[in-house]
Design a protein around this motif. Structure first.
Motif, PDB file in Angstrom:
ATOM      1  N   UNK A   3       0.968  -1.142   0.133  1.00 46.14           N
ATOM      2  CA  UNK A   3       0.051   0.025   0.002  1.00 46.14           C
ATOM      3  C   UNK A   3       0.782   1.270   0.027  1.00 46.14           C
ATOM      4  N   UNK A   4       0.657   1.973  -0.984  1.00 44.56           N
ATOM      5  CA  UNK A   4       1.531   3.252  -1.295  1.00 44.56           C
ATOM      6  C   UNK A   4       0.853   4.428  -0.327  1.00 44.56           C
ATOM      7  N   UNK A   5       1.791   5.233   0.590  1.00 45.72           N
ATOM      8  CA  UNK A   5       1.040   6.354   1.210  1.00 45.72           C
ATOM      9  C   UNK A   5       1.892   7.470   1.254  1.00 45.72           C
ATOM     10  N   UNK A  28       2.997  -2.022   3.849  1.00 44.78           N
ATOM     11  CA  UNK A  28       2.893  -0.451   3.422  1.00 44.78           C
ATOM     12  C   UNK A  28       4.177   0.121   3.044  1.00 44.78           C
ATOM     13  N   UNK A  29       4.274   1.168   2.099  1.00 40.83           N
ATOM     14  CA  UNK A  29       5.379   1.872   1.589  1.00 40.83           C
ATOM     15  C   UNK A  29       5.148   3.311   1.412  1.00 40.83           C
ATOM     16  N   UNK A  50      -1.745   5.286  -2.964  1.00 39.57           N
ATOM     17  CA  UNK A  50      -3.107   4.675  -2.452  1.00 39.57           C
ATOM     18  C   UNK A  50      -3.846   5.477  -1.402  1.00 39.57           C
ATOM     19  N   UNK A  51      -3.094   5.940  -0.628  1.00 38.74           N
ATOM     20  CA  UNK A  51      -3.738   6.722   0.573  1.00 38.74           C
ATOM     21  C   UNK A  51      -2.948   8.082   0.837  1.00 38.74           C
ATOM     22  N   UNK A  52      -3.505   9.110   1.010  1.00 38.72           N
ATOM     23  CA  UNK A  52      -3.023  10.397   1.436  1.00 38.72           C
ATOM     24  C   UNK A  52      -3.245  10.628   3.022  1.00 38.72           C
ATOM     25  N   UNK A  53      -2.432  10.554   3.852  1.00 41.25           N
ATOM     26  CA  UNK A  53      -2.479  11.137   5.305  1.00 41.25           C
ATOM     27  C   UNK A  53      -2.788  12.592   5.320  1.00 41.25           C
ATOM     28  N   UNK A  54      -3.797  13.254   5.369  1.00 45.05           N
ATOM     29  CA  UNK A  54      -3.840  14.534   5.286  1.00 45.05           C
ATOM     30  C   UNK A  54      -4.145  15.192   6.503  1.00 45.05           C
ATOM     31  N   UNK A 120      -7.324  -0.141   6.083  1.00 48.96           N
ATOM     32  CA  UNK A 120      -9.115   0.038   5.961  1.00 48.96           C
ATOM     33  C   UNK A 120      -8.944   0.897   4.699  1.00 48.96           C
ATOM     34  N   UNK A 121      -8.750   2.043   4.728  1.00 50.09           N
ATOM     35  CA  UNK A 121      -9.004   2.894   3.755  1.00 50.09           C
ATOM     36  C   UNK A 121      -8.309   2.453   2.569  1.00 50.09           C
ATOM     37  N   UNK A 122      -7.266   2.264   2.520  1.00 47.31           N
ATOM     38  CA  UNK A 122      -6.617   1.516   0.904  1.00 47.31           C
ATOM     39  C   UNK A 122      -7.289   0.295   0.566  1.00 47.31           C
TER      40      UNK A 122
END
Length: 221
Positions: A3-5, A28-29, A50-54, A120-122
């Motif tokens: 999962x890319x973050x 996770x990467x 895949x996911x942005x922590x914002x 979960x979000x991914x």
């Protein structure tokens, strides 16, 4: 595949801390970070994580505007946005969910909760744990007095079972929990959820929660 973050926060220590924690997970990467919303949007377009922590509050462009730009870009596959927040955030919560953000994570959440949230979000789900998002949505909805008469044409298209499923989704239950509550198979719940989203024009569970609170189907508190 991992999962890319992308991590967007104006505090370097937060970016580094979250990056180290997530990067230590085998699935996770962390592919990048951003100190403000403007850079976050540019990096999201470049990296397609895949996911942005914002983070919500950042210079140049706040997290809400950055999330709006990313979610409106229509990336395929979609880039999910997970907002980083604290309990002093108010109207941002409601508006971000309306835009299609996949949920919220408290900055002081335990490490395992951060990792779970990203997974979960991914996976295309919304982070709607009762201890986080539901409480925030209920608080915002109560203070903004957004509970009002239901948009009848929309909810009227749902069957009684679909309304029941929507109500349980809004209360933060997962598909597995809903299946247990209704004594049906999980696949049946997935079918109901899919139909609810289709009939109401919803992108995800986060928007379903907003609609349920707005319509009065679920009452805060």
């Amino acid at each position: 595949m991992a999962i890319t973050v992308l991590i967007a926060d104006d505090q370097a220590m937060v970016r580094q801390g979250f990056g180290a924690l997530l990067g230590a997970q085998p699935d996770i990467s962390v592919v990048g970070d951003a100190p403000d919303g403007k850079v976050a949007v540019a990096e999201a377009k470049r990296l397609r994580p895949d996911v942005v922590l914002m983070d919500v509050r950042m210079p140049e462009m706040n997290g809400l505007d950055a999330a709006r730009a990313i979610l409106a870009a229509g990336f395929d596959p979609p880039v999910r946005v997970l907002m980083l927040t604290t309990f002093d955030i108010d109207d941002y919560v409601y508006e971000a969910l309306s835009l299609g953000a996949s949920g919220f994570l408290l900055k002081d959440a335990p490490a395992e909760e951060l990792v779970r949230a990203v997974r979960v979000v991914a996976d295309g789900q919304a982070l709607l744990a009762p201890t986080i998002t539901r409480r925030l949505i209920a608080d915002v909805t109560r203070r903004r007095n957004t509970v009002r008469t239901a948009p009848a044409p929309a909810l009227a298209t749902l069957t009684p079972r679909e309304r029941e499923v929507l109500e349980l989704v809004a209360k933060g239950l997962s598909n597995t929990e809903i299946a247990s509550e209704l004594f049906v198979a999980e696949q049946t719940v997935k079918t109901h959820v899919s139909k609810v989203f289709s009939k109401l024009g919803l992108r995800d569970r986060a928007q379903a929660v907003v609609l349920a609170y707005e319509s009065g189907l679920v009452v805060p508190g």
